[in-house]
Write an enzyme that holds these catalytic residues in place. Sequence first.
Site, short mmCIF file in Angstrom:
data_model
loop_
_atom_site.label_atom_id
_atom_site.label_comp_id
_atom_site.label_asym_id
_atom_site.label_seq_id
_atom_site.Cartn_x
_atom_site.Cartn_y
_atom_site.Cartn_z
N ARG A 232 -30.68 -11.35 5.56
CA ARG A 232 -29.57 -12.19 5.08
C ARG A 232 -30.15 -13.39 4.33
NH1 ARG A 232 -26.49 -8.72 5.34
NH2 ARG A 232 -24.67 -8.48 6.67
N HIS A 280 -28.06 -7.67 -3.37
CA HIS A 280 -27.58 -7.22 -2.05
C HIS A 280 -27.20 -5.73 -2.08
CE1 HIS A 280 -25.59 -8.76 1.88
NE2 HIS A 280 -25.89 -7.48 2.00
P1 NDP Z 1 -30.16 -4.64 14.94
O1 NDP Z 1 -29.22 -5.50 15.71
O2 NDP Z 1 -30.25 -3.20 15.28
O3 NDP Z 1 -31.64 -5.25 15.02
C1 NDP Z 1 -31.89 -6.60 14.90
C2 NDP Z 1 -33.35 -6.85 15.28
O4 NDP Z 1 -33.62 -8.24 15.12
C3 NDP Z 1 -33.64 -6.50 16.74
O5 NDP Z 1 -34.91 -5.92 16.86
C4 NDP Z 1 -33.61 -7.86 17.42
O6 NDP Z 1 -34.41 -7.96 18.59
C5 NDP Z 1 -34.19 -8.74 16.32
N1 NDP Z 1 -33.82 -10.13 16.53
C6 NDP Z 1 -32.59 -10.69 16.50
N2 NDP Z 1 -32.67 -12.02 16.76
C7 NDP Z 1 -33.97 -12.28 16.97
C8 NDP Z 1 -34.70 -13.44 17.30
N3 NDP Z 1 -34.08 -14.63 17.48
N4 NDP Z 1 -36.04 -13.35 17.45
C9 NDP Z 1 -36.68 -12.18 17.31
N5 NDP Z 1 -36.05 -11.02 16.98
C10 NDP Z 1 -34.72 -11.08 16.82
O7 NDP Z 1 -29.78 -4.83 13.41
P2 NDP Z 1 -30.04 -3.83 12.19
O8 NDP Z 1 -31.45 -3.41 12.22
O9 NDP Z 1 -29.01 -2.76 12.17
O10 NDP Z 1 -29.74 -4.79 10.95
C11 NDP Z 1 -30.48 -5.99 10.78
C12 NDP Z 1 -29.83 -6.83 9.70
O11 NDP Z 1 -30.06 -6.28 8.42
C13 NDP Z 1 -28.30 -6.95 9.75
O12 NDP Z 1 -27.88 -7.88 10.72
C14 NDP Z 1 -27.97 -7.42 8.35
O13 NDP Z 1 -28.01 -8.82 8.28
C15 NDP Z 1 -29.11 -6.84 7.52
N6 NDP Z 1 -28.64 -5.80 6.60
C16 NDP Z 1 -28.78 -6.00 5.26
C17 NDP Z 1 -28.39 -5.03 4.37
C18 NDP Z 1 -28.59 -5.19 2.91
O14 NDP Z 1 -28.08 -4.37 2.14
N7 NDP Z 1 -29.35 -6.16 2.47
C19 NDP Z 1 -27.75 -3.79 4.84
C20 NDP Z 1 -27.68 -3.67 6.26
C21 NDP Z 1 -28.10 -4.65 7.11
P3 NDP Z 1 -34.05 -7.06 19.88
O15 NDP Z 1 -34.30 -5.63 19.46
O16 NDP Z 1 -35.01 -7.51 20.91
O17 NDP Z 1 -32.61 -7.33 20.19
C1 OXD Z 2 -24.76 -4.90 5.89
C2 OXD Z 2 -24.99 -5.31 4.52
O1 OXD Z 2 -24.81 -5.74 6.79
O2 OXD Z 2 -24.69 -4.54 3.61
O3 OXD Z 2 -24.54 -3.69 6.10
O4 OXD Z 2 -25.52 -6.38 4.28
#
Ligand code: NDP
Ligand code: OXD
Length: 317
Positions: A232, A280
């Site tokens: 993000r 994005h």
């Molecule tokens: P998940 O919730 O599956 O994974 C998030 C990961 O981040 C987990 O491993 C989590 O740790 C870790 N995490 C969260 N907070 C912290 C912290 N404070 N310190 C350390 N690690 C942390 O999310 P996704 O993988 O499905 O998606 C991740 C992000 O990707 C979405 O939230 C979105 O913002 C972004 N995204 C962007 C897209 C784009 O087109 N640019 C498309 C889709 C998503 P733990 O496993 O221990 O909980």
């Molecule tokens: C998502 C994105 O969160 O597209 O899926 O950013």
Amino acid sequence: MSNQSSKGAILFSSTTFTENEWVSRIKALAPDREIFTEPHPSVEYAFLWKHPHGQLKDLPNLKVLFSLGAGVDHILSDKDIPNLPIVRAISDNLTARMSEFVIWHVLDHHRHGAFYRQNQRDNHWKDIGYQPAAHQIKVGILGLGELGRDAALKLNNIGFEVSGWSQSQKRIEHVTCYAGRENLPSFLSELDIVVCLLPHTPETENILDKELFSHLKTSGPLGAPYLINAGRGALQNEDDIVEAINASILSGASLDVFQEEPLAADHPFWQMPNVTVTPHIAADSDPDALLLKIIEQIENFEAGKELVDLVDLKRGY
Ligand code: NDP
Ligand code: OXD
């Protein structure tokens, strides 16, 4: 916009998605449900992507909120959201698209894409000198969730040495896993390419800043490290990134997300030769794949089954 039915009605609400396109897809997949594009008392399910905030507060029959993206910061930032389950988008289609994006940019930095594109513009036949192999390059992924884990495994398959960092400790074959803030500096200190796939929460906001960059090594097989952020925009301090690139603390960056989207036409990123800007689109995925899963969840929920892919409201993702 609606057809009579006794099945739970759907609200589609987005300030950025093309309404007609999404509504016609939802209609095709759920022909027996009413679909609204404005709040209506009979609505039971809300399909949301950057909805107008405040819109959901007085809907007496609303039962479940569905995010049309993997991230849910766009929902949780609405101070007036009702206290209801939130389901986020998790789909193989979306995950595979994100891994494509990450691999594309990791390989571009590994193989000095910016250097060769500039040479072509200058009609200049020149090689970079020694080209390290993938196994000599250390790629670290911030976030080892649905997306980070898949990207880590695929990068490892190509031959990169991969590590990752998350909140809770993970165990992933061939991937060195770090957890917790206290281990962030040692995770960072090894990396040639830093990939950010974190969600936006109060803990992760602005995490990609000069303090984080101060833990990176100053040189390696690619020179200074590269940054890839597809998490993000709110995770990145954009002034600090510009400064770090100008000071050669970072060799360059691939950025898919920004503090403000669309990125302002006069933002310095547009003109920086070693920054790649994408709008994005990292995980631009098939809407039907996401919608099909949501409609199935609704059918299961109405049949008394538990919802899956729920957001943990305490963690904020
Ligand atoms: P998940 O919730 O599956 O994974 C998030 C990961 O981040 C987990 O491993 C989590 O740790 C870790 N995490 C969260 N907070 C912290 C912290 N404070 N310190 C350390 N690690 C942390 O999310 P996704 O993988 O499905 O998606 C991740 C992000 O990707 C979405 O939230 C979105 O913002 C972004 N995204 C962007 C897209 C784009 O087109 N640019 C498309 C889709 C998503 P733990 O496993 O221990 O909980
Ligand atoms: C998502 C994105 O969160 O597209 O899926 O950013």
